[in-house]
Design a protein around this motif. Structure first.
Motif, short mmCIF file in Angstrom:
data_model
loop_
_atom_site.label_atom_id
_atom_site.label_comp_id
_atom_site.label_asym_id
_atom_site.label_seq_id
_atom_site.Cartn_x
_atom_site.Cartn_y
_atom_site.Cartn_z
N GLY A 252 34.24 16.40 8.05
CA GLY A 252 33.17 15.43 7.92
C GLY A 252 33.51 14.07 8.51
O GLY A 252 33.10 13.03 7.97
N VAL A 253 34.25 14.06 9.64
CA VAL A 253 34.73 12.80 10.22
C VAL A 253 34.46 12.79 11.73
O VAL A 253 34.21 13.83 12.33
CB VAL A 253 36.24 12.62 9.96
N PRO A 254 34.55 11.61 12.35
CA PRO A 254 34.43 11.54 13.81
C PRO A 254 35.75 11.91 14.49
O PRO A 254 36.83 11.84 13.89
CB PRO A 254 34.09 10.07 14.08
N LEU A 255 35.65 12.26 15.77
CA LEU A 255 36.79 12.49 16.64
C LEU A 255 36.74 11.48 17.77
O LEU A 255 35.76 11.43 18.52
CB LEU A 255 36.74 13.91 17.22
N VAL A 256 37.77 10.63 17.86
CA VAL A 256 37.87 9.69 18.97
C VAL A 256 38.69 10.33 20.08
O VAL A 256 39.81 10.79 19.85
CB VAL A 256 38.52 8.36 18.53
N VAL A 257 38.13 10.37 21.29
CA VAL A 257 38.85 10.85 22.46
C VAL A 257 39.08 9.65 23.38
O VAL A 257 38.12 9.06 23.89
CB VAL A 257 38.09 11.96 23.20
N ASP A 258 40.34 9.30 23.56
CA ASP A 258 40.72 8.16 24.39
C ASP A 258 40.94 8.66 25.82
O ASP A 258 41.91 9.35 26.11
CB ASP A 258 42.00 7.53 23.83
N ASN A 259 40.02 8.27 26.70
CA ASN A 259 40.05 8.73 28.10
C ASN A 259 40.68 7.69 29.02
O ASN A 259 40.32 7.59 30.19
CB ASN A 259 38.61 9.01 28.57
N ALA A 260 41.66 6.93 28.53
CA ALA A 260 42.21 5.81 29.30
C ALA A 260 42.79 6.24 30.64
O ALA A 260 42.79 5.46 31.60
CB ALA A 260 43.29 5.09 28.48
N TYR A 261 43.29 7.49 30.73
CA TYR A 261 43.86 7.98 31.99
C TYR A 261 42.93 8.98 32.69
O TYR A 261 43.25 9.46 33.76
CB TYR A 261 45.20 8.68 31.72
N GLY A 262 41.81 9.27 32.06
CA GLY A 262 40.98 10.36 32.54
C GLY A 262 39.76 9.92 33.32
O GLY A 262 39.68 8.82 33.87
N ALA A 263 38.76 10.81 33.36
CA ALA A 263 37.53 10.57 34.10
C ALA A 263 36.61 9.64 33.28
O ALA A 263 36.69 9.61 32.06
CB ALA A 263 36.83 11.90 34.35
N PRO A 264 35.76 8.87 33.94
CA PRO A 264 35.58 8.85 35.40
C PRO A 264 36.58 7.95 36.14
O PRO A 264 36.74 8.09 37.34
CB PRO A 264 34.15 8.31 35.57
N PHE A 265 37.19 7.01 35.43
CA PHE A 265 38.22 6.20 36.08
C PHE A 265 39.30 5.90 35.05
O PHE A 265 39.01 5.70 33.89
CB PHE A 265 37.61 4.90 36.65
N PRO A 266 40.56 6.00 35.46
CA PRO A 266 41.10 6.14 36.81
C PRO A 266 41.10 7.57 37.34
O PRO A 266 41.50 7.80 38.48
CB PRO A 266 42.54 5.64 36.64
N GLY A 267 40.72 8.55 36.53
CA GLY A 267 40.62 9.92 37.02
C GLY A 267 41.96 10.56 37.31
O GLY A 267 42.05 11.44 38.18
N ILE A 268 43.00 10.17 36.58
CA ILE A 268 44.34 10.71 36.84
C ILE A 268 44.53 11.93 35.94
O ILE A 268 45.28 11.92 34.97
CB ILE A 268 45.44 9.67 36.55
N GLY A 269 43.82 12.98 36.25
CA GLY A 269 43.90 14.17 35.42
C GLY A 269 43.53 15.41 36.20
O GLY A 269 43.14 15.35 37.37
#
Length: 465
Positions: A252-269
């Motif tokens: 019953g909780v949220p999920l935070v997804v930290d895309n600091a290295y991912g898409a759309p920028f910087p896209g290092i994945g």
């Protein structure tokens, strides 16, 4: 696949007295305020936030050592800054200059809305709707002074003492970004789920989610992970994200997804880094790793039930994020300059650099030592596991420091490295190497790492455990 790896070696003793200490035993001194020395009374949350994490002590040690080195050249492979790519820097300088000329009076000489500049909020919504087929609007978006601050706000909103129960921030897989361990105002308010280990050939391994352990926790208030991850560079697949969402729904909780290295920028994945929309997910993004770490700008996209309290928190604390860099980002997104920069410069640079560093490690590290490199799909680091009883990450840190090289000990990316229930000594057998230093620095540093490992191995033979 193998299960959790058990080790029989002794655990490192806890720090005496609970005082934070730098590697090598140097204690952190207390501050003296004014001319009259007196005790400063802090609240429990104040004491928690006034303390430094182990990694912050390491970073402080690096900064202090390098600044007082008297001209000595250091090989710093512990840095977290993005690489100094000339084309990236010149592009951001041009975008900022154009934004400055076009809107300085409006954005820098006036307060603005806590959600963020309307032009940027609208541009972000349009960008994600076009790129990923989402259906988001301004009420699904909030800007903040860095993605880490947005994660802190989420932790403050959804974890801690509650009317019905006390809850914690849970990292679904450790190791993960050590900065997450400072997000809770409550002592003991952050915990992590240890991974399963999967060996892949002689020199590679991979972490796997232990979903039953995650689902079995009883005090979850918020789940948080980075993807691609810091330090291991692991990208969560869409299937894994959906299974984490299912676990979040069960709690019953949220999920935070930290895309600091991912898409759309910087896209290092790799191919699995496209962000996933779900009413349970708070997707967080950053412009830091795209080249502007000093400007502290990030944004979150989520269901408005999650975004609204974050906007209110922003209004009650920082008022709003810096606005000139907001105008710069809006300009870069509207003109497609940022997308072009990611596709033609940033992503190819890091793909090539990772191949270069992994090749150096394969050639240089001793073949008679059981070392393994995490199979990474993205991020800015290489994560090395030395599966030997004689190896200790802090010993390596001190050895290399004495030779003018810095790496980051692995234990600080685990929430309880000294008392691992299933991984044994593994959390103290890893270290992180940054791929963002210049190529000559990396090559010289890897050579020194290989020599240090060889010397540590030889010493263990002379003085067996």
């Amino acid at each position: 696949m193998i299960g959790r790896v058990q080790r029989t070696g002794p655990a490192a003793p806890p720090e005496p007295g609970g005082a934070p200490r730098l590697p090598g035993g140097r204690a952190r001194s207390s501050a003296v305020t004014g001319k009259e020395s007196h005790t400063v009374e802090l609240s429990r949350s104040g004491s928690k936030m006034a303390s430094l994490s182990g990694l912050r002590l390491i970073m402080d040690d690096i900064a202090t050592t390098m600044s007082s080195a008297g001209g000595k050249e250091w090989l710093n492979l512990g840095i977290g800054n993005p690489a100094a790519i000339p084309e990236v820097q010149s592009t951001w300088q041009r975008m900022t200059t154009e934004a400055l000329a076009a809107s300085f009076g409006e954005v820098s000489c006036k307060y603005g809305p806590s959600r963020g500049l309307p032009e940027l909020v609208d541009t972000i919504a349009d960008h994600f709707n076009r790129r990923y087929g989402w259906d988001v609007g301004p009420r699904n978006i909030v800007l903040g002074p860095g993605s880490q601050m947005l994660c802190f706000i989420a932790a403050a909103l959804f974890t801690g003492p509650g009317a019905a129960r006390d809850t914690r921030l849970v990292l679904p897989m450790t190791p993960d970004y050590t900065g997450y361990q400072g997000l809770s105002l409550t002592p003991g308010g952050v915990t992590g789920v240890e991974p399963l280990l999967q060996l892949q050939g002689d020199r590679s391994f991979r972490y796997l989610f232990d979903l039953p352990a995650l689902e079995g926790l009883a005090d979850v208030g918020l789940m948080l992970l980075s993807s691609p991850s810091n330090p291991a560079g692991r990208c969560a697949s869409r299937d894994e994200i959906e299974r984490l969402v299912s676990a979040a729904r069960g709690h019953g909780v949220p999920l935070v997804v930290d895309n600091a290295y991912g898409a759309p920028f910087p896209g290092i994945g790799g191919p699995f880094t496209a962000p996933v929309w779900d009413e349970r997910i708070i997707n967080v993004f950053s412009v830091s790793k795209a080249g502007l770490p000093g400007e502290r700008l990030g944004f979150a996209i989520a269901d408005e039930r999650h975004i609204d309290p974050i906007v209110s928190f922003m209004a009650n604390s920082a008022l709003h994020a810096p606005q000139l860099v907001q105008a710069t980002l809006a300009h870069a997104l509207r003109s497609d300059v940022l997308d072009t920069l990611v596709g033609s410069v940033i992503r190819p640079f890091y793909a090539e650099r990772r191949k270069f560093v992994e090749s150096l490690l394969a050639e240089a590290l001793p073949q008679d030592i059981a070392w393994h490199l995490h199979a990474a799909e993205g991020g800015m680091f290489c994560w090395v596991w030395v599966d030997e009883e004689w190896f200790d990450d802090l010993h390596l840190y001190e050895t290399l420091k004495g030779r003018g090289v810095f790496v980051v000990p692995g234990r600080y990316f685990f929430t309880d490295a000294e008392h691992s229930k299933g991984l044994g000594r593994h959390p103290r057998q890893c270290f992180r190497i940054s791929v963002t230093a210049n190529a000559d620095t990396i090559a010289a540093g890897v050579t020194m790492i290989a020599a240090a490992l060889g010397d540590m191995h030889a010493e263990s033979v002379r003085t067996p455990l």
